[in-house]
Design a protein around this motif. Structure first.
Motif, mmCIF file in Angstrom:
data_model
loop_
_atom_site.group_PDB
_atom_site.id
_atom_site.type_symbol
_atom_site.label_atom_id
_atom_site.label_comp_id
_atom_site.label_asym_id
_atom_site.label_seq_id
_atom_site.Cartn_x
_atom_site.Cartn_y
_atom_site.Cartn_z
ATOM 1 N N SER A 125 44.250 24.492 30.851
ATOM 2 C CA SER A 125 43.289 25.158 29.971
ATOM 3 C C SER A 125 41.850 24.952 30.442
ATOM 4 O O SER A 125 40.968 25.701 30.052
ATOM 5 C CB SER A 125 43.438 24.652 28.542
ATOM 6 N N GLN A 126 41.579 23.970 31.282
ATOM 7 C CA GLN A 126 40.226 23.700 31.753
ATOM 8 C C GLN A 126 39.864 24.475 33.012
ATOM 9 O O GLN A 126 38.703 24.498 33.404
ATOM 10 C CB GLN A 126 40.056 22.193 32.014
ATOM 11 N N VAL A 127 40.808 25.108 33.650
ATOM 12 C CA VAL A 127 40.539 25.885 34.864
ATOM 13 C C VAL A 127 39.841 27.178 34.450
ATOM 14 O O VAL A 127 40.338 27.920 33.604
ATOM 15 C CB VAL A 127 41.853 26.206 35.614
ATOM 16 N N PRO A 128 38.660 27.446 35.031
ATOM 17 C CA PRO A 128 37.948 28.684 34.651
ATOM 18 C C PRO A 128 38.697 29.912 35.172
ATOM 19 O O PRO A 128 39.180 29.931 36.299
ATOM 20 C CB PRO A 128 36.592 28.535 35.331
ATOM 21 N N GLU A 129 38.784 30.898 34.312
ATOM 22 C CA GLU A 129 39.450 32.133 34.723
ATOM 23 C C GLU A 129 38.440 33.046 35.408
ATOM 24 O O GLU A 129 37.303 33.171 34.969
ATOM 25 C CB GLU A 129 40.033 32.840 33.502
ATOM 26 N N THR A 130 38.872 33.671 36.469
ATOM 27 C CA THR A 130 37.984 34.582 37.193
ATOM 28 C C THR A 130 38.206 35.998 36.682
ATOM 29 O O THR A 130 39.335 36.408 36.418
ATOM 30 C CB THR A 130 38.256 34.517 38.704
ATOM 31 N N ALA A 131 37.134 36.707 36.556
ATOM 32 C CA ALA A 131 37.225 38.081 36.049
ATOM 33 C C ALA A 131 37.823 39.005 37.098
ATOM 34 O O ALA A 131 38.423 40.013 36.781
ATOM 35 C CB ALA A 131 35.846 38.572 35.638
ATOM 36 N N GLU A 132 37.634 38.667 38.370
ATOM 37 C CA GLU A 132 38.099 39.524 39.457
ATOM 38 C C GLU A 132 39.453 39.065 39.973
ATOM 39 O O GLU A 132 39.770 39.260 41.134
ATOM 40 C CB GLU A 132 37.065 39.504 40.590
ATOM 41 N N LYS A 133 40.218 38.508 39.128
ATOM 42 C CA LYS A 133 41.516 37.945 39.524
ATOM 43 C C LYS A 133 42.465 39.018 40.064
ATOM 44 O O LYS A 133 43.182 38.802 41.026
ATOM 45 C CB LYS A 133 42.128 37.254 38.315
ATOM 46 N N ASP A 134 42.435 40.211 39.451
ATOM 47 C CA ASP A 134 43.380 41.249 39.839
ATOM 48 C C ASP A 134 42.778 42.282 40.800
ATOM 49 O O ASP A 134 43.450 43.229 41.172
ATOM 50 C CB ASP A 134 43.893 41.967 38.588
ATOM 51 N N VAL A 135 41.527 42.096 41.179
ATOM 52 C CA VAL A 135 40.853 43.058 42.048
ATOM 53 C C VAL A 135 41.056 42.644 43.508
ATOM 54 O O VAL A 135 40.899 41.480 43.861
ATOM 55 C CB VAL A 135 39.343 43.126 41.712
ATOM 56 N N LEU A 136 41.386 43.627 44.359
ATOM 57 C CA LEU A 136 41.587 43.356 45.776
ATOM 58 C C LEU A 136 40.259 43.413 46.516
ATOM 59 O O LEU A 136 39.362 44.188 46.166
ATOM 60 C CB LEU A 136 42.525 44.399 46.389
ATOM 61 N N SER A 137 40.151 42.615 47.546
ATOM 62 C CA SER A 137 38.949 42.699 48.388
ATOM 63 C C SER A 137 39.026 43.982 49.211
ATOM 64 O O SER A 137 40.068 44.635 49.271
ATOM 65 C CB SER A 137 38.850 41.471 49.297
ATOM 66 N N GLN A 138 37.916 44.328 49.879
ATOM 67 C CA GLN A 138 37.852 45.570 50.671
ATOM 68 C C GLN A 138 38.899 45.545 51.782
ATOM 69 O O GLN A 138 39.582 46.534 51.995
ATOM 70 C CB GLN A 138 36.440 45.739 51.244
ATOM 71 N N THR A 139 39.027 44.418 52.481
ATOM 72 C CA THR A 139 39.987 44.352 53.601
ATOM 73 C C THR A 139 41.423 44.396 53.081
ATOM 74 O O THR A 139 42.291 45.012 53.706
ATOM 75 C CB THR A 139 39.783 43.051 54.411
ATOM 76 N N GLU A 140 41.657 43.789 51.919
ATOM 77 C CA GLU A 140 43.019 43.809 51.352
ATOM 78 C C GLU A 140 43.385 45.230 50.928
ATOM 79 O O GLU A 140 44.515 45.678 51.148
ATOM 80 C CB GLU A 140 43.113 42.873 50.138
ATOM 81 N N ALA A 141 42.432 45.952 50.353
ATOM 82 C CA ALA A 141 42.686 47.335 49.926
ATOM 83 C C ALA A 141 42.966 48.230 51.126
ATOM 84 O O ALA A 141 43.861 49.076 51.094
ATOM 85 C CB ALA A 141 41.505 47.863 49.130
ATOM 86 N N GLU A 142 42.222 48.048 52.238
ATOM 87 C CA GLU A 142 42.449 48.839 53.443
ATOM 88 C C GLU A 142 43.814 48.532 54.047
ATOM 89 O O GLU A 142 44.528 49.443 54.471
ATOM 90 C CB GLU A 142 41.335 48.568 54.459
ATOM 91 N N ARG A 143 44.158 47.268 54.081
ATOM 92 C CA ARG A 143 45.463 46.877 54.643
ATOM 93 C C ARG A 143 46.598 47.446 53.797
ATOM 94 O O ARG A 143 47.599 47.914 54.331
ATOM 95 C CB ARG A 143 45.547 45.336 54.688
ATOM 96 N N LEU A 144 46.414 47.469 52.482
ATOM 97 C CA LEU A 144 47.425 48.026 51.592
ATOM 98 C C LEU A 144 47.592 49.524 51.838
ATOM 99 O O LEU A 144 48.714 50.025 51.886
ATOM 100 C CB LEU A 144 47.054 47.756 50.130
ATOM 101 N N ARG A 145 46.496 50.226 52.026
ATOM 102 C CA ARG A 145 46.575 51.662 52.319
ATOM 103 C C ARG A 145 47.311 51.909 53.625
ATOM 104 O O ARG A 145 48.093 52.848 53.732
ATOM 105 C CB ARG A 145 45.166 52.265 52.381
ATOM 106 N N GLU A 146 47.063 51.083 54.640
ATOM 107 C CA GLU A 146 47.740 51.218 55.933
ATOM 108 C C GLU A 146 49.243 51.038 55.766
ATOM 109 O O GLU A 146 50.040 51.802 56.327
ATOM 110 C CB GLU A 146 47.224 50.169 56.923
ATOM 111 N N ILE A 147 49.611 50.026 54.997
ATOM 112 C CA ILE A 147 51.043 49.760 54.793
ATOM 113 C C ILE A 147 51.713 50.893 54.034
ATOM 114 O O ILE A 147 52.830 51.306 54.362
ATOM 115 C CB ILE A 147 51.245 48.416 54.049
ATOM 116 N N MET A 148 51.018 51.418 53.042
ATOM 117 C CA MET A 148 51.600 52.494 52.229
ATOM 118 C C MET A 148 51.708 53.813 53.009
ATOM 119 O O MET A 148 52.598 54.596 52.744
ATOM 120 C CB MET A 148 50.758 52.711 50.965
ATOM 121 N N ASP A 149 50.811 54.042 53.944
ATOM 122 C CA ASP A 149 50.841 55.281 54.713
ATOM 123 C C ASP A 149 51.904 55.248 55.793
ATOM 124 O O ASP A 149 52.338 56.287 56.250
ATOM 125 C CB ASP A 149 49.460 55.538 55.342
ATOM 126 N N GLU A 150 52.322 54.113 56.196
ATOM 127 C CA GLU A 150 53.293 54.018 57.298
ATOM 128 C C GLU A 150 54.628 54.517 56.923
ATOM 129 O O GLU A 150 55.208 54.783 56.053
ATOM 130 C CB GLU A 150 53.425 52.574 57.759
#
Length: 153
Positions: free
Chosen positions: A128-153
């Motif tokens: 309960s003492q660990v601060p929650e991050t608001a961007e927990k579910d948001v992908l970084s720019q490089t992660e989003a690009e890599r995901l698009r590459e994988i999905m297009d293949e």
């Protein structure tokens, strides 16, 4: 037919109560009552989780006779139990004493429960003492690009 089967079932359930034979019983009803009380707390070493009062084993009969013999000799209930325990060990007691090495076994369960509860409370407190991050579910720019590459293949 059902009545006969019910009667036979009831009689079969009552068989352990017939373990004490009439020739074993003492003439004095008070001594016999004491003997029954003592032998209901002693384990049959053949049957394991059955008292010597309920067991039909030869050793249980010998123990019942020994209990009655000690009572007739004038021993108190505690002296009879001590005599049996000295002779056969503490395992003969259906309800072991909470002393000596048995104390560890008696206390182990509650201590483990307390220890487990403390660990669980500590885990929940730290979680309960660990601060929650608001961007927990948001992908970084490089992660989003890599995901698009994988999905297009």
């Amino acid at each position: 037919m059902r009545f006969a089967l019910s009667l036979i079932t009831c009689l079969m359930l009552a068989l352990p109560a017939l373990a004490v034979q009439p020739d074993e019983m003492l003439d004095d009803p008070k001594l016999e009552e004491r003997a029954r009380e003592i032998s209901s707390g002693l384990r049959c070493l053949v049957c394991r989780n059955e008292s010597i009062d309920d067991s039909n084993a030869d050793l249980a009969r010998d123990l019942r006779l020994l209990v009655r013999e000690r009572l007739v000799a004038g021993d108190s209930d505690e002296e009879v139990v001590e005599y049996i325990v000295d002779r056969y060990g503490e395992y003969v007691l259906l309800n072991p004493r909470a002393t000596g090495s048995n104390l560890v076994l008696w206390l182990a369960g509650p201590l483990m429960l307390i220890f487990g509860g403390a660990l669980g409370a500590l885990y929940l407190r730290r979680r309960s003492q660990v601060p929650e991050t608001a961007e927990k579910d948001v992908l970084s720019q490089t992660e989003a690009e890599r995901l698009r590459e994988i999905m297009d293949e």
